[in-house]
Design an enzyme around this catalytic site. Structure first.
Site, PDB file in Angstrom:
ATOM      1  N   ASN A   1      12.931 -18.903  19.036  1.00  0.00           N
ATOM      2  CA  ASN A   1      13.313 -20.312  18.409  1.00  0.00           C
ATOM      3  C   ASN A   1      12.251 -20.780  17.537  1.00  0.00           C
ATOM      4  O   ASN A   1      11.219 -20.674  17.946  1.00  0.00           O
ATOM      5  CB  ASN A   1      13.861 -20.966  19.560  1.00  0.00           C
TER       6      ASN A   1
ATOM      7  N   HIS B   1       9.321 -16.180  15.539  1.00  0.00           N
ATOM      8  CA  HIS B   1      10.020 -16.322  14.203  1.00  0.00           C
ATOM      9  C   HIS B   1       9.441 -17.532  13.343  1.00  0.00           C
ATOM     10  O   HIS B   1       9.980 -17.902  12.496  1.00  0.00           O
ATOM     11  CB  HIS B   1      11.448 -16.422  14.772  1.00  0.00           C
TER      12      HIS B   1
ATOM     13  N   CYS C   1       3.102 -22.084   1.680  1.00  0.00           N
ATOM     14  CA  CYS C   1       3.026 -21.975   0.097  1.00  0.00           C
ATOM     15  C   CYS C   1       3.215 -20.644  -0.277  1.00  0.00           C
ATOM     16  O   CYS C   1       2.700 -19.837   0.051  1.00  0.00           O
ATOM     17  CB  CYS C   1       1.763 -22.686  -0.348  1.00  0.00           C
TER      18      CYS C   1
ATOM     19  N   CYS D   1      -0.495 -20.195  -2.613  1.00  0.00           N
ATOM     20  CA  CYS D   1      -1.991 -20.106  -2.082  1.00  0.00           C
ATOM     21  C   CYS D   1      -1.519 -19.593  -0.616  1.00  0.00           C
ATOM     22  O   CYS D   1      -2.610 -19.489   0.141  1.00  0.00           O
ATOM     23  CB  CYS D   1      -2.729 -21.553  -2.026  1.00  0.00           C
TER      24      CYS D   1
ATOM     25  N   CYS E   1       3.584 -27.477  -3.431  1.00  0.00           N
ATOM     26  CA  CYS E   1       2.415 -27.573  -2.496  1.00  0.00           C
ATOM     27  C   CYS E   1       1.385 -28.540  -3.201  1.00  0.00           C
ATOM     28  O   CYS E   1       1.282 -28.659  -4.254  1.00  0.00           O
ATOM     29  CB  CYS E   1       1.675 -26.065  -2.685  1.00  0.00           C
TER      30      CYS E   1
ATOM     31  N   THR F   1      19.313 -14.777  24.886  1.00  0.00           N
ATOM     32  CA  THR F   1      19.291 -14.136  23.578  1.00  0.00           C
ATOM     33  C   THR F   1      20.403 -13.094  23.486  1.00  0.00           C
ATOM     34  O   THR F   1      20.633 -12.323  24.450  1.00  0.00           O
ATOM     35  CB  THR F   1      17.875 -13.686  23.162  1.00  0.00           C
ATOM     36  N   SER F   2      20.932 -12.971  22.240  1.00  0.00           N
ATOM     37  CA  SER F   2      22.019 -11.872  22.102  1.00  0.00           C
ATOM     38  C   SER F   2      21.400 -10.462  22.306  1.00  0.00           C
ATOM     39  O   SER F   2      22.113  -9.413  22.471  1.00  0.00           O
ATOM     40  CB  SER F   2      23.104 -12.278  20.754  1.00  0.00           C
TER      41      SER F   2
ATOM     42  N   ALA G   1      21.585 -21.535  30.885  1.00  0.00           N
ATOM     43  CA  ALA G   1      20.018 -21.598  31.078  1.00  0.00           C
ATOM     44  C   ALA G   1      19.758 -22.851  31.966  1.00  0.00           C
ATOM     45  O   ALA G   1      18.899 -22.826  32.969  1.00  0.00           O
ATOM     46  CB  ALA G   1      19.374 -21.595  29.763  1.00  0.00           C
TER      47      ALA G   1
HETATM   48  P1  OAD Z   1      22.080 -15.682  19.284  1.00  0.00           P
HETATM   49  O1  OAD Z   1      22.784 -16.793  18.527  1.00  0.00           O
HETATM   50  O2  OAD Z   1      22.230 -14.287  18.654  1.00  0.00           O
HETATM   51  O3  OAD Z   1      22.282 -15.553  20.789  1.00  0.00           O
HETATM   52  C1  OAD Z   1      22.499 -16.549  21.502  1.00  0.00           C
HETATM   53  C2  OAD Z   1      22.615 -15.842  22.957  1.00  0.00           C
HETATM   54  O4  OAD Z   1      22.761 -17.160  23.929  1.00  0.00           O
HETATM   55  C3  OAD Z   1      24.062 -15.339  22.997  1.00  0.00           C
HETATM   56  O5  OAD Z   1      23.709 -13.984  23.794  1.00  0.00           O
HETATM   57  C4  OAD Z   1      24.688 -16.467  24.118  1.00  0.00           C
HETATM   58  O6  OAD Z   1      25.674 -15.555  25.064  1.00  0.00           O
HETATM   59  C5  OAD Z   1      23.846 -16.841  24.733  1.00  0.00           C
HETATM   60  N1  OAD Z   1      24.023 -18.426  25.186  1.00  0.00           N
HETATM   61  C6  OAD Z   1      24.578 -19.369  24.718  1.00  0.00           C
HETATM   62  N2  OAD Z   1      24.671 -20.488  25.305  1.00  0.00           N
HETATM   63  C7  OAD Z   1      23.738 -20.324  26.360  1.00  0.00           C
HETATM   64  C8  OAD Z   1      23.547 -21.171  27.483  1.00  0.00           C
HETATM   65  N3  OAD Z   1      23.783 -22.343  27.661  1.00  0.00           N
HETATM   66  N4  OAD Z   1      22.608 -20.406  28.569  1.00  0.00           N
HETATM   67  C9  OAD Z   1      22.376 -19.058  28.338  1.00  0.00           C
HETATM   68  N5  OAD Z   1      22.811 -18.349  27.476  1.00  0.00           N
HETATM   69  C10 OAD Z   1      23.488 -19.037  26.427  1.00  0.00           C
HETATM   70  O7  OAD Z   1      20.412 -16.328  18.992  1.00  0.00           O
HETATM   71  P2  OAD Z   1      19.070 -15.281  19.145  1.00  0.00           P
HETATM   72  O8  OAD Z   1      19.376 -13.990  20.101  1.00  0.00           O
HETATM   73  O9  OAD Z   1      18.179 -16.263  19.641  1.00  0.00           O
HETATM   74  O10 OAD Z   1      16.296 -15.742  13.531  1.00  0.00           O
HETATM   75  O11 OAD Z   1      18.943 -14.811  17.590  1.00  0.00           O
HETATM   76  C11 OAD Z   1      17.877 -14.194  17.236  1.00  0.00           C
HETATM   77  C12 OAD Z   1      17.377 -14.548  15.907  1.00  0.00           C
HETATM   78  O12 OAD Z   1      18.476 -14.370  15.018  1.00  0.00           O
HETATM   79  C13 OAD Z   1      17.062 -15.860  15.680  1.00  0.00           C
HETATM   80  O13 OAD Z   1      15.662 -16.146  16.156  1.00  0.00           O
HETATM   81  C14 OAD Z   1      17.082 -16.053  14.391  1.00  0.00           C
HETATM   82  C15 OAD Z   1      18.486 -15.370  14.118  1.00  0.00           C
HETATM   83  O14 OAD Z   1      18.831 -14.906  12.828  1.00  0.00           O
HETATM   84  C16 OAD Z   1      15.526 -16.278  12.473  1.00  0.00           C
HETATM   85  O15 OAD Z   1      15.926 -17.480  12.289  1.00  0.00           O
HETATM   86  C17 OAD Z   1      14.476 -15.638  11.760  1.00  0.00           C
HETATM   87 ZN    ZN Z   2      -0.230 -23.777  -2.747  1.00  0.00          ZN
END
Ligand code: OAD
Ligand code: ZN
Length: 223
Positions: free
Chosen positions: A83, A100, A108, A111, A128, A169-170, A212
């Site tokens: 996150n 992430h 920037c 630089c 910048c 996390t998914s 969670a």
């Molecule tokens: P996702 O949006 O892919 O997944 C969220 C997960 O949380 C899913 O599996 C849901 O089932 C679960 N979920 C939702 N609400 C919940 C709750 N209240 N309690 C428990 N679980 C719950 O998010 P991420 O796996 O974090 O990257 O995504 C990974 C990355 O993809 C992110 O860090 C981001 C994105 O693109 C960047 O921004 C670089």
């Molecule tokens: Zn700069």
């Protein structure tokens, strides 16, 4: 612990792969890339401004707070979060890798200096103060590698941990999606808390389904 957007969903921050995570019909994969920023930095900054505005109104929930308390109670604890919202820090977590990046930091493109920036909204297009080049979010985008020091720190923590808990996390974005297997292969007990099953559910020791904010605080007070 390894956390993803699901832990902040209980604070009202939209997840990426839910319908409410969309902005103007763009998916994260369309905007969080170096190519998207090169093509249209204004559009990418507008998306980050939408997210800054949203996150600025949110507070850590009981799951973030319980993790910060577990850190205080455990001599050897490390949190890896995907996150970028900063809510773990707001809750008091200090031993963490924000793999992430962080939405409240800018980097920037000239630089490469990294600065804190809490402007809501940030001026478009931000430049910048040192060299005048365009600033970008200090975020690891699709197609970019994690910061070397984070990779190193995470791989050490995963290889020597006794227990890894994966929360909200998914499990589809690498390398974090592979962290449960790394810990499992190194002999750790691996558990998961998620609303739904994930691609990792079958590989790990225990998969708990629920919010969670309801389940994580139970770790503080085992029955
Ligand atoms: P996702 O949006 O892919 O997944 C969220 C997960 O949380 C899913 O599996 C849901 O089932 C679960 N979920 C939702 N609400 C919940 C709750 N209240 N309690 C428990 N679980 C719950 O998010 P991420 O796996 O974090 O990257 O995504 C990974 C990355 O993809 C992110 O860090 C981001 C994105 O693109 C960047 O921004 C670089
Ligand atoms: Zn700069």
């Amino acid at each position: 612990m390894l956390t993803g957007a699901g832990i902040s969903a209980d604070s009202g921050v939209p997840t990426f792969r839910g319908a409410e995570g969309l902005w103007k019909n763009f998916r994260a994969e369309d905007l969080a890339t170096p190519a998207a920023f090169e093509r249209d930095p204004r559009l990418v900054w507008e998306w980050y401004n939408w997210r800054r505005e949203l996150i600025a109104t949110k507070q850590p929930n009981d799951a973030h707070k319980a993790i910060a308390e577990l850190e205080r109670r455990s001599p050897d604890f490390w949190l890896i979060t995907q996150n970028v919202d900063g809510l773990h820090r707001d809750a008091g977590s200090q031993k963490l890798s924000e793999i992430h990046g962080n939405i409240w930091k800018v980097r920037c493109t000239g630089c490469r200096a990294v600065e804190n920036n809490r402007d809501v909204p940030i001026s478009i297009l931000p430049s910048c103060p040192r060299c005048g080049s365009l600033l970008r979010p200090h975020i690891v985008w699709f197609g970019e590698s994690l910061f070397a020091e984070d990779l190193d720190c995470c791989s050490k923590a995963l290889k020597r941990c006794d227990i890894l808990l994966v929360i909200g996390t998914s499990g589809v974005v690498y390398p974090a999606a592979g962290f449960a297997s790394v810990a499992k292969e190194a002999g750790a007990f691996v558990g998961e808390i998620n609303l739904d099953p994930t691609p990792q559910s079958a590989l790990i020791d225990v998969s708990l389904q629920g919010r969670a904010k309801d389940l994580v605080p139970l770790l503080l007070d085992p029955i």
